[in-house]
Design an enzyme around this catalytic site. Structure first.
Site, mmCIF file in Angstrom:
data_model
loop_
_atom_site.group_PDB
_atom_site.id
_atom_site.type_symbol
_atom_site.label_atom_id
_atom_site.label_comp_id
_atom_site.label_asym_id
_atom_site.label_seq_id
_atom_site.Cartn_x
_atom_site.Cartn_y
_atom_site.Cartn_z
ATOM 1 N N ASP A 177 -6.348 -3.900 0.363
ATOM 2 C CA ASP A 177 -6.210 -3.702 1.818
ATOM 3 C C ASP A 177 -7.587 -3.698 2.467
ATOM 4 O O ASP A 177 -7.834 -2.945 3.428
ATOM 5 C CB ASP A 177 -5.431 -2.420 2.157
ATOM 6 C CG ASP A 177 -4.966 -2.415 3.622
ATOM 7 O OD1 ASP A 177 -5.088 -3.459 4.294
ATOM 8 O OD2 ASP A 177 -4.481 -1.362 4.085
ATOM 9 N N HIS A 219 0.776 -1.256 0.000
ATOM 10 C CA HIS A 219 0.000 0.000 0.000
ATOM 11 C C HIS A 219 0.812 1.313 0.000
ATOM 12 O O HIS A 219 0.845 2.036 0.993
ATOM 13 C CB HIS A 219 -1.011 0.015 1.128
ATOM 14 C CG HIS A 219 -0.584 -0.541 2.469
ATOM 15 N ND1 HIS A 219 0.603 -0.234 3.086
ATOM 16 C CD2 HIS A 219 -1.227 -1.387 3.315
ATOM 17 C CE1 HIS A 219 0.671 -0.858 4.244
ATOM 18 N NE2 HIS A 219 -0.414 -1.574 4.401
HETATM 19 O O1 DOR Z 1 -5.915 0.453 7.659
HETATM 20 C C1 DOR Z 1 -5.387 -0.612 7.912
HETATM 21 N N1 DOR Z 1 -6.077 -1.632 8.468
HETATM 22 N N2 DOR Z 1 -4.070 -0.767 7.660
HETATM 23 C C2 DOR Z 1 -3.391 -1.855 8.060
HETATM 24 O O2 DOR Z 1 -2.228 -1.931 7.798
HETATM 25 C C3 DOR Z 1 -4.070 -2.907 8.843
HETATM 26 C C4 DOR Z 1 -5.514 -2.929 8.557
HETATM 27 C C5 DOR Z 1 -6.308 -3.788 9.514
HETATM 28 O O3 DOR Z 1 -5.911 -4.923 9.765
HETATM 29 O O4 DOR Z 1 -7.368 -3.340 9.972
#
Ligand code: DOR
Length: 456
Positions: free
Chosen positions: A324, A238
């Protein structure tokens, strides 16, 4: 498994694995692609289901290198079954799930558990990603060889960076031998501190702690240097800043085998969305609000970053789009911005978001499909090429989408348990008409039209 014959007629067939972009038919059966091109009437099997593909794009099913399916441990946020249905609705036929679960995916038995849950309830292919370090604690390497033998397709401590440089160096050295990439969440925590959104004027207005671009860029620079020293397979997760794109560009120009991904939200919305008015101008004198669904790591950034990311994706410096997808329960977001969990539910809006770039002539349709199919398949390695191909004999993993269908995002209609999206109530142009996984129709949308079936 025996699957029925299906003929998609007169679709725009885009198969980046062989630079194909032409109107034609796709015949599938027995779980595989049988033919593409013009399928003559006398070659249509009896009883074949006919789909009218006119106005639709047919492409290999999308591959997501980065999503959070939350099993085991956080089934109240997402399950493999629900996440797989969300993937199918978004056009994805392969989902690589991150190991920030509880327990973390750091040994063969957890990989086997994921496989078992996928066999029981997933409608698309689930490929687990194993941890780099035991328990994702950053102290000791996980048994990477054991994880790879069990079926982990890559390694990551995502949600956290691999902080210790020597551990990252060792992991990269092993990655070369194991032929699997290390996907690092690049974040220098001594710079990001308690930051909750991008450093900049919006953070200042809202009185929120900012995360500087350097928190991401310094670790990417370190990792590129370590990849060069070890010959390892670095994949940067990301990307969110213009400086990160510049680092990747320079590394690629030097011929280093580093790869990277970018998320739909970092390509399409900015930190001004944190104000909660979906990017519209804000009267900062008129009182301040914020929308916790915009809280994501890495954070939404400025328009100059968005523009650089789009250019990097269009010209191929960035290899692929990854979602993501980070589903959360309602309570995790119904708190202050500081306390809210990081993450956006993305699988079901990714295509509509990316098509904004195509409609806005910032990305060609062919490049968009490539970055969702062959791009991620290349990151996984040669043995995954068939998942991104419509060549006869390959698995019939196909997405059929209408690039012009307009729809309003209503998280209540999501298959994902995570309803956390800043796009709620916005209109997107383009959505999936149908998704096929190994020849089975695993999602059917309102834009799908059947033709006359051929009599048995
Ligand atoms: O926004 C995010 N949520 N970035 C991450 O790196 C982890 C992820 C999560 O697992 O909720």
């Amino acid at each position: 498994m025996e699957t029925e014959n299906i003929l998609i007629r007169r679709a725009r067939v885009i198969d980046p694995s062989r630079q194909l972009d032409r109107v034609g038919d796709v015949l599938i059966g027995g779980g595989q692609i049988i033919a593409t091109g013009r399928v003559a009437v006398d070659r249509i099997p009896d009883g074949c289901t006919i789909i009218d593909g006119s106005g639709l794009v047919a492409a290999p099913g999308f591959i997501d290198l980065h999503c959070h399916l939350r099993e085991p441990g956080f089934e109240y946020k997402e399950t493999i079954a629900a996440g797989s249905k969300a993937g199918a609705k978004g056009g994805f036929t392969t989902l690589c799930c991150m190991p920030n679960t509880d327990p973390a995916i750091d040994n063969a038995s957890v990989v086997e558990f994921i496989h078992q849950r996928a066999r029981e309830g997933a409608v698309v292919r689930i490929l687990p990603i194993g941890c780099v370090t035991k328990g994702r604690k950053g102290k000791e390497l996980a048994e990477m060889e054991e994880l790879a033998s069990a079926g982990a397709v890559a390694f990551s401590d995502d949600g956290d960076p691999v902080y210790d440089s020597n551990i990252m160096k060792l992991a990269l050295a092993y990655s070369a031998d194991l032929g699997r990439p290390i996907s690092n969440h690049c974040q220098e925590k001594s710079l990001s501190c308690n930051g909750v959104m991008a450093e900049g004027p919006v953070a200042t207005h809202l009185g929120l702690d900012g995360i500087p671009a350097a928190a991401e860029e310094t670790m990417i620079a370190r990792d590129i240097s370590l990849a060069e020293a070890t010959g390892g397979r670095l994949h940067v997760a990301h990307l969110s800043t213009a400086g990160s794109v510049a680092l990747l560009r320079e590394a690629k120009e030097r011929g280093l085998p580093v790869t990277s991904e970018v998320c739909p939200h970092h390509l399409t919305i900015t930190d001004s969305w944190v104000f909660g008015n979906k990017g519209a101008p804000v009267d900062v004198a008129g009182g301040m609000a914020y929308d916790t669904t915009t809280k994501v790591y890495p954070p939404l950034r400025a328009q100059t970053d968005v523009d650089a990311l789009v250019r990097g994706l269009a010209d191929g410096v960035i290899d692929c789009v990854a979602t993501d997808h980070a589903p959360h329960d309602v309570i995790s977001k119904q708190v202050t911005y500081q306390d809210a969990s990081f993450g956006i539910s993305v699988l079901e809006t990714a295509l509509g978001s990316l098509l904004q770039l195509v409609h806005g002539r910032k990305l060609s349709m062919g490049a968009m499909v490539e970055r969702l199919t062959s791009g991620p398949a290349r990151v996984l390695g040669e043995s995954y090429a068939d998942l991104a191909s419509m060549v006869p004999g390959t698995p019939a993993d196909i997405v059929l989408f209408d690039p012009n269908a307009e729809w309003t995002v209503d998280p209540a209609e999501f298959e994902s348990k995570g309803k956390n999206t800043p796009l709620a109530g916005t209109t997107l142009k383009g959505r999936v008409a149908a998704t096929f996984a190994s020849g089975q129709m695993v999602y059917q949308g309102p834009e799908l039209r059947f033709g006359e079936p051929r009599p048995r």
